[in-house]
Design a protein around this motif. Structure first.
Motif, PDB file in Angstrom:
ATOM      1  N   SER A 110       0.828  -1.207   0.000  1.00 12.82           N
ATOM      2  CA  SER A 110       0.000   0.000   0.000  1.00 12.82           C
ATOM      3  C   SER A 110       0.861   1.257   0.000  1.00 12.82           C
ATOM      4  N   LEU A 111       1.907   1.254   0.810  1.00 14.12           N
ATOM      5  CA  LEU A 111       2.797   2.418   0.901  1.00 14.12           C
ATOM      6  C   LEU A 111       3.491   2.684  -0.434  1.00 14.12           C
ATOM      7  N   ILE A 112       4.038   1.641  -1.037  1.00 15.21           N
ATOM      8  CA  ILE A 112       4.725   1.795  -2.324  1.00 15.21           C
ATOM      9  C   ILE A 112       3.744   2.248  -3.402  1.00 15.21           C
ATOM     10  N   SER A 113       2.530   1.689  -3.373  1.00 18.73           N
ATOM     11  CA  SER A 113       1.523   2.062  -4.363  1.00 18.73           C
ATOM     12  C   SER A 113       1.152   3.531  -4.240  1.00 18.73           C
ATOM     13  N   GLN A 114       1.020   4.016  -3.006  1.00 11.30           N
ATOM     14  CA  GLN A 114       0.700   5.426  -2.805  1.00 11.30           C
ATOM     15  C   GLN A 114       1.803   6.319  -3.357  1.00 11.30           C
ATOM     16  N   MET A 160      -7.222  10.297  -8.464  1.00 13.58           N
ATOM     17  CA  MET A 160      -8.444   9.802  -7.831  1.00 13.58           C
ATOM     18  C   MET A 160      -8.797   8.409  -8.340  1.00 13.58           C
ATOM     19  N   ALA A 161      -8.615   8.199  -9.655  1.00 19.76           N
ATOM     20  CA  ALA A 161      -8.920   6.883 -10.221  1.00 19.76           C
ATOM     21  C   ALA A 161      -7.983   5.809  -9.670  1.00 19.76           C
ATOM     22  N   LEU A 162      -6.705   6.119  -9.607  1.00 19.63           N
ATOM     23  CA  LEU A 162      -5.722   5.147  -9.132  1.00 19.63           C
ATOM     24  C   LEU A 162      -5.884   4.870  -7.635  1.00 19.63           C
ATOM     25  N   PHE A 163      -6.162   5.920  -6.862  1.00 21.18           N
ATOM     26  CA  PHE A 163      -6.366   5.726  -5.430  1.00 21.18           C
ATOM     27  C   PHE A 163      -7.650   4.930  -5.168  1.00 21.18           C
ATOM     28  N   SER A 164      -8.656   5.087  -6.030  1.00 22.26           N
ATOM     29  CA  SER A 164      -9.887   4.308  -5.884  1.00 22.26           C
ATOM     30  C   SER A 164      -9.605   2.821  -6.084  1.00 22.26           C
ATOM     31  N   VAL A 165      -8.782   2.510  -7.088  1.00 22.17           N
ATOM     32  CA  VAL A 165      -8.401   1.109  -7.328  1.00 22.17           C
ATOM     33  C   VAL A 165      -7.625   0.552  -6.134  1.00 22.17           C
ATOM     34  N   LEU A 166      -6.716   1.360  -5.605  1.00 18.19           N
ATOM     35  CA  LEU A 166      -5.937   0.922  -4.443  1.00 18.19           C
ATOM     36  C   LEU A 166      -6.841   0.693  -3.241  1.00 18.19           C
ATOM     37  N   SER A 191      -9.904  -8.905  -3.420  1.00 19.97           N
ATOM     38  CA  SER A 191     -10.629  -7.759  -2.877  1.00 19.97           C
ATOM     39  C   SER A 191     -11.091  -6.824  -3.990  1.00 19.97           C
ATOM     40  N   LEU A 192     -10.219  -6.544  -4.948  1.00 16.93           N
ATOM     41  CA  LEU A 192     -10.565  -5.658  -6.054  1.00 16.93           C
ATOM     42  C   LEU A 192     -11.732  -6.219  -6.861  1.00 16.93           C
ATOM     43  N   LEU A 193     -11.678  -7.511  -7.188  1.00 17.40           N
ATOM     44  CA  LEU A 193     -12.748  -8.130  -7.954  1.00 17.40           C
ATOM     45  C   LEU A 193     -14.062  -8.121  -7.181  1.00 17.40           C
ATOM     46  N   CYS A 195     -15.030  -5.895  -4.994  1.00 17.97           N
ATOM     47  CA  CYS A 195     -15.556  -4.523  -5.008  1.00 17.97           C
ATOM     48  C   CYS A 195     -16.165  -4.192  -6.370  1.00 17.97           C
ATOM     49  N   LEU A 196     -15.501  -4.601  -7.438  1.00 14.05           N
ATOM     50  CA  LEU A 196     -16.017  -4.319  -8.779  1.00 14.05           C
ATOM     51  C   LEU A 196     -17.339  -5.037  -9.029  1.00 14.05           C
ATOM     52  N   ARG A 197     -17.490  -6.223  -8.472  1.00  9.24           N
ATOM     53  CA  ARG A 197     -18.741  -6.974  -8.644  1.00  9.24           C
ATOM     54  C   ARG A 197     -19.879  -6.370  -7.836  1.00  9.24           C
ATOM     55  N   ASN A 198     -19.542  -5.606  -6.815  1.00 10.51           N
ATOM     56  CA  ASN A 198     -20.560  -5.071  -5.901  1.00 10.51           C
ATOM     57  C   ASN A 198     -20.456  -3.551  -5.777  1.00 10.51           C
ATOM     58  N   ILE A 199     -20.206  -2.907  -6.908  1.00 12.04           N
ATOM     59  CA  ILE A 199     -19.985  -1.470  -6.883  1.00 12.04           C
ATOM     60  C   ILE A 199     -21.230  -0.704  -6.439  1.00 12.04           C
ATOM     61  N   LEU A 200     -22.434  -1.200  -6.773  1.00 12.31           N
ATOM     62  CA  LEU A 200     -23.664  -0.496  -6.399  1.00 12.31           C
ATOM     63  C   LEU A 200     -23.918  -0.533  -4.887  1.00 12.31           C
ATOM     64  N   PRO A 201     -23.934  -1.710  -4.251  1.00  9.76           N
ATOM     65  CA  PRO A 201     -24.138  -1.702  -2.797  1.00  9.76           C
ATOM     66  C   PRO A 201     -23.022  -0.991  -2.043  1.00  9.76           C
ATOM     67  N   LEU A 202     -21.794  -1.093  -2.527  1.00 10.92           N
ATOM     68  CA  LEU A 202     -20.692  -0.393  -1.873  1.00 10.92           C
ATOM     69  C   LEU A 202     -20.830   1.117  -2.030  1.00 10.92           C
ATOM     70  N   SER A 203     -21.369   1.570  -3.161  1.00  9.55           N
ATOM     71  CA  SER A 203     -21.601   3.002  -3.366  1.00  9.55           C
ATOM     72  C   SER A 203     -22.686   3.501  -2.426  1.00  9.55           C
TER      73      SER A 203
END
Length: 262
Positions: A110-114, A160-166, A191-193, A195-203
Motif C-alpha cells: 500500500s505504501l509503495i503504491s501510494q 483519484m482513479a488510481l487511489f480508488s483502485v488501491l 478484494s478488487l474483484l 468490489c467491482l462486482r458489488n460497486i452499487l451496494p458499496l456506493s
C-alpha cells in the motif's frame, strides 16, 4: 476437486444494492454487543496510529505499514462477537500474533503504491499539488490549494482513479489474509474483484457513511465515538456477506459433485 474449492473460495458473491444499508445495520448490531469496549478499542487504535504518524520522517510510513495489522485485530474481535464470544482488549493486538508478516507486507504494498500514484500525478502535471499534500503542513490560504488543484486537472482525476483502485484492493485484503490465509497479492486481487462486482451496494454504503460522518461531526465530533466502531464492524459485515464461509464452500462443492455424477 481442489480446483473447485479454490474457485469457490476465491470468488465473492454479487449482492443487491440494498445490502449497502444492511451492512450498516449489521455493523451496529455487532457494536451493540459490547459498546463500551468498542469505543475504548477504536479510540486506542486511532490515537496510536495518529501518534505514530507524528514521528518525524518515519511516522507516516510506519503508520501505513501497521494499519492492516490493526485492522486485522479489529476483524478478529468482530469474528468473536459473531460467534457469541467476548470482545477483549487483546483483540487490538491480535494482528501482531497472526499472519503478521503478511499483513505488514500488505501495508508495504500500500505504501509503495501510494508513492507511485503520487509520482504519476507529478508526471501528469500535478507537481505543485502533490508538494502541498506531502508537506504535511496546513494550508492557511485556501486559494493556494484551489489554484494548485485547478492547474492539475488531469493529474487530479488520474490520481483519484488510481487511489480508488488501491482502496478497493485494500478493502478486504486484511480479512482475506487473516481468515483465508491468502498471500497479500492474491488478497489484493480478490478484494478488487469483489468490489467491482458489488460497486452499487458499496456506493450506497459509502454514501450513507458519508452522511453519518457529517452528522457525527456536529457539534463537537462526539458522534465519532459511535460511528468509528460501527464503521469498523460494518467492514466485517460486508466481508462476511460477500465471501462464503467454509461450510458454504463445502456445501457448494458437494452440490457440484452430485450434479456431475448425475
Amino acid at each position: 476437486m481442489l480446483f473447485g474449492y479454490s474457485e469457490a473460495k476465491m470468488e465473492a458473491r454479487k449482492v443487491n444494492a440494498a445490502n449497502g444499508w444492511l451492512w450498516i445495520k449489521q455493523g451496529y448490531w455487532l457494536f451493540k454487543k459490547s459498546p463500551v469496549l468498542w469505543v475504548v478499542l477504536a479510540t486506542i487504535g486511532v490515537t496510536g496510529l495518529l501518534g505514530i504518524s507524528t514521528i518525524p520522517v518515519i511516522g507516516d510510513p510506519l503508520a501505513t505499514l501497521l494499519f492492516p495489522v490493526l485492522l486485522a485485530g479489529y476483524m478478529c474481535g468482530c469474528h468473536a462477537l459473531e460467534h457469541d464470544k467476548e470482545l477483549e482488549l487483546s483483540h487490538l493486538f491480535a494482528g501482531f500474533h497472526n499472519n503478521t508478516s503478511q499483513l505488514v507486507t500488505l501495508g508495504g504494498i500500500s505504501l509503495i503504491s501510494q508513492m507511485l500514484i503520487l509520482g504519476v500525478m507529478m508526471l501528469a502535471g500535478g507537481a505543485t499539488l502533490v508538494s502541498i499534500l506531502m508537506s504535511g503542513k496546513p494550508v492557511n490560504n485556501p486559494e493556494i490549494l484551489a489554484q494548485a488543484a485547478t492547474g492539475a486537472g488531469i493529474a487530479l482525476m488520474l490520481g483519484m482513479a488510481l487511489f480508488s483502485v488501491l482502496l478497493m484492493s485494500m478493502q478486504f485484503a486484511p480479512m482475506l489474509i487473516i481468515f483465508e490465509k491468502m498471500s497479500p497479492i492474491d488478497a489484493l486481487k480478490t478484494s478488487l474483484l469483489a468490489c467491482l462486482r458489488n460497486i452499487l451496494p458499496l456506493s450506497l454504503y459509502g454514501g450513507m457513511m458519508l452522511l453519518f460522518m457529517m452528522i457525527a461531526t456536529m457539534p463537537v465530533m462526539l458522534g465519532w465515538l459511535v460511528l468509528l466502531p460501527v464503521m469498523i464492524s460494518s467492514m466485517y459485515a460486508i466481508y462476511r456477506n460477500l465471501f462464503p464461509t467454509p461450510t458454504e464452500i463445502a456445501m457448494a462443492l458437494e452440490g457440484e459433485i452430485i450434479t456431475r455424477d448425475q
